[in-house]
Motif scaffolding. Structure first.
Motif, mmCIF file in Angstrom:
data_model
loop_
_atom_site.group_PDB
_atom_site.id
_atom_site.type_symbol
_atom_site.label_atom_id
_atom_site.label_comp_id
_atom_site.label_asym_id
_atom_site.label_seq_id
_atom_site.Cartn_x
_atom_site.Cartn_y
_atom_site.Cartn_z
ATOM 1 N N PRO A 108 -12.116 8.433 -53.091
ATOM 2 C CA PRO A 108 -11.779 9.789 -52.478
ATOM 3 C C PRO A 108 -12.590 9.893 -51.109
ATOM 4 C CG PRO A 108 -11.787 9.800 -54.827
ATOM 5 C CD PRO A 108 -12.408 8.564 -54.495
ATOM 6 N N TYR A 109 -12.258 10.432 -50.120
ATOM 7 C CA TYR A 109 -12.556 11.018 -49.089
ATOM 8 C C TYR A 109 -13.243 9.833 -48.147
ATOM 9 C CZ TYR A 109 -11.330 15.600 -50.080
ATOM 10 O OH TYR A 109 -10.572 16.865 -50.393
ATOM 11 N N ALA A 110 -12.964 8.465 -48.357
ATOM 12 C CA ALA A 110 -13.317 7.398 -47.623
ATOM 13 C C ALA A 110 -12.944 7.325 -46.449
ATOM 14 C CB ALA A 110 -13.660 6.166 -48.536
ATOM 15 N N TYR A 111 -11.751 7.729 -46.271
ATOM 16 C CA TYR A 111 -10.733 7.348 -45.179
ATOM 17 C C TYR A 111 -10.429 8.576 -44.363
ATOM 18 C CZ TYR A 111 -11.579 2.853 -47.597
ATOM 19 O OH TYR A 111 -11.842 1.708 -48.101
ATOM 20 N N LYS A 112 -10.690 8.947 -43.244
ATOM 21 C CA LYS A 112 -10.577 10.132 -42.586
ATOM 22 C C LYS A 112 -8.700 10.254 -42.088
ATOM 23 C CE LYS A 112 -15.134 10.939 -41.392
ATOM 24 N NZ LYS A 112 -15.840 9.838 -41.913
ATOM 25 N N SER A 113 -8.431 9.148 -41.917
ATOM 26 C CA SER A 113 -6.781 9.032 -41.352
ATOM 27 C C SER A 113 -6.403 7.711 -41.733
ATOM 28 C CB SER A 113 -6.905 9.294 -39.883
ATOM 29 O OG SER A 113 -7.544 8.299 -39.272
ATOM 30 N N ILE A 114 -4.889 7.544 -41.530
ATOM 31 C CA ILE A 114 -4.478 6.264 -41.793
ATOM 32 C C ILE A 114 -4.880 5.296 -41.109
ATOM 33 C CG2 ILE A 114 -2.392 6.717 -40.524
ATOM 34 C CD1 ILE A 114 -0.720 5.412 -42.879
ATOM 35 N N GLU A 115 -5.082 5.727 -39.677
ATOM 36 C CA GLU A 115 -5.747 4.680 -38.585
ATOM 37 C C GLU A 115 -7.212 4.159 -39.207
ATOM 38 O OE1 GLU A 115 -2.587 7.266 -37.008
ATOM 39 O OE2 GLU A 115 -4.346 7.891 -37.981
ATOM 40 N N THR A 230 -4.911 18.184 -48.558
ATOM 41 C CA THR A 230 -6.282 17.667 -48.818
ATOM 42 C C THR A 230 -6.591 16.408 -48.472
ATOM 43 O OG1 THR A 230 -5.643 17.459 -51.132
ATOM 44 C CG2 THR A 230 -7.039 19.167 -50.644
ATOM 45 N N GLU A 231 -5.437 15.499 -48.875
ATOM 46 C CA GLU A 231 -5.341 14.202 -48.328
ATOM 47 C C GLU A 231 -6.481 13.371 -48.871
ATOM 48 O OE1 GLU A 231 -4.367 13.820 -44.245
ATOM 49 O OE2 GLU A 231 -2.168 14.177 -44.680
ATOM 50 N N HIS A 232 -7.111 13.755 -50.177
ATOM 51 C CA HIS A 232 -8.415 13.521 -50.598
ATOM 52 C C HIS A 232 -8.442 11.876 -51.174
ATOM 53 C CE1 HIS A 232 -5.749 15.153 -53.713
ATOM 54 N NE2 HIS A 232 -6.252 14.263 -54.711
ATOM 55 N N VAL A 233 -7.480 11.430 -51.515
ATOM 56 C CA VAL A 233 -7.388 9.732 -51.443
ATOM 57 C C VAL A 233 -6.353 9.130 -50.566
ATOM 58 C CG1 VAL A 233 -7.204 7.733 -53.238
ATOM 59 C CG2 VAL A 233 -8.150 10.137 -54.023
ATOM 60 N N ARG A 234 -6.753 8.358 -49.671
ATOM 61 C CA ARG A 234 -5.870 7.358 -48.862
ATOM 62 C C ARG A 234 -6.331 6.155 -49.502
ATOM 63 N NH1 ARG A 234 -3.832 9.435 -44.431
ATOM 64 N NH2 ARG A 234 -4.541 11.421 -43.854
ATOM 65 N N SER A 235 -5.161 5.381 -49.580
ATOM 66 C CA SER A 235 -5.525 4.027 -50.244
ATOM 67 C C SER A 235 -4.362 2.931 -49.756
ATOM 68 C CB SER A 235 -5.468 4.112 -51.850
ATOM 69 O OG SER A 235 -4.151 4.431 -52.125
ATOM 70 N N TRP A 236 -4.523 1.808 -49.893
ATOM 71 C CA TRP A 236 -3.784 0.678 -49.601
ATOM 72 C C TRP A 236 -3.405 -0.293 -50.835
ATOM 73 C CZ3 TRP A 236 -8.597 0.607 -47.668
ATOM 74 C CH2 TRP A 236 -9.248 -0.990 -47.774
#
Length: 324
Positions: A108-115, A230-236
């Motif tokens: 959670p919140y480790a990545y600010k954007s998809i870029e 919130t986009e609180h979890v971005r993941s791949w």
């Protein structure tokens, strides 16, 4: 008098058939199993990978794609790859059972954007994650696919953690998620996904968090009015090949695999972007209001809870990601 001609005709047909079969027969058929359905971008990208690899190896390597867990569930497929019964799958942070650094795929919140996420996945940190997965799990990541960021739905706008105070919400049964939302000021509780709609409908809970695609497919628009970004979890997640299968390939075929995987990665990203736009448009048409939030405030308040839940091996990297 006609027999010699008939014989020539038969011989010619037989020879042509043999040539045709040799031209189309694959030297190697690989099995790719995954959990998504046929409409999912991961499945479509898997089919694209199969087409590209077949073309690049002049038909010598074919890939059979098995969606819908038809070859087994995610952990079963990983075990199958280690045993040599499955060649490829799509998997992500589940690999932390073998390689602890795989937990970095969904912090959670480790990545600010998809870029930012792409930069990490394709950079030095991503290389370390992949190296550990290869070493510890005997599985080789060859491409990464984005997953839709998780967003909070509610019945009023939530722009900052101050708006969350005491809000009863559903979270998956993941201690990290529970602790993060507590730190943000909400009152989170695990609940089976199948119970969420009814619980929102009867007011047992007032909020839940999931990617847009799941918000749409679960019809949460019928019981929630706002999507708070919130986009609180971005993941791949990775497209992976068994290391035992990789070792059987010639250097030229290994190159072909990586080229096909790169095409599949770009293809999936295009589908992913289209689906995000389509899901937002659909939910807005169904009456949901999208709310921009103070992401920095959420991240700052979540940081200590995140760091308390990650293991010592990845904690320095998570701290680095938060400071970027």
């Amino acid at each position: 008098m006609k027999l010699p001609n008939l014989g020539k005709t038969l011989l010619g047909a037989l020879a042509a058939g043999l040539l045709a079969s040799s031209a189309f027969a694959a030297d190697m058929t690989l099995k790719l199993g995954h959990l998504a359905n046929e409409d999912n971008s991961w499945h479509k990208a898997s089919v694209k990978f199969a087409e590209e690899l077949k073309a690049r190896t002049a038909g010598r390597i074919e890939v059979e794609v098995f969606p819908n867990e038809s070859l087994g569930k995610e952990i079963d497929l990983i075990n199958g790859m280690q045993l040599g019964t499955v060649d490829l799958t799509i998997t992500g942070e589940s690999l932390q059972n073998w390689a602890p650094m795989a937990a970095l795929l969904a912090v959670p919140y480790a990545y600010k954007s998809i870029e930012h996420m792409d930069e990490v996945a394709s950079g030095e940190i991503g290389d370390k994650i992949k190296a550990q997965i290869i070493e510890k799990a005997q599985i080789r990541p060859i491409a990464h696919f984005a997953r839709g960021p998780r967003n909070l739905t509610s019945n009023y706008p939530i722009k900052s953690p101050d708006d969350l105070q005491g809000l009863k919400m559903r979270v998956p049964n993941v201690p990290l998620f529970v602790d993060v939302w507590k730190a943000l000021g909400a009152n989170p509780g695990p609940m089976a996904f199948s119970e969420v709609f009814t619980s929102l409908q009867n007011g047992t809970i007032g909020a839940q968090e999931n990617p847009l695609a799941l918000i749409r497919s679960a019809n949460f628009n019928e019981v929630q009015s706002h999507v708070n970004l919130t986009e609180h979890v971005r993941s791949w997640i990775y497209l992976t090949i068994a290391e035992s299968t990789w070792g059987k390939l010639s250097p030229e075929d290994q190159t072909a695999v990586m080229e096909a995987a790169s095409v599949a990665q770009d293809y999936e990203r295009g589908l992913f972007n289209e689906s995000l736009e389509a899901d937002r448009k659909y939910l807005e048409e169904k009456g949901m209001t999208f709310v921009e939030v103070d992401g920095a405030a959420f991240q700052a308040k979540a940081k200590d809870a995140v760091l308390a839940n990650v293991n010592d091996e990845i904690k320095p990297i998570v701290e680095q990601l938060f400071s970027n």
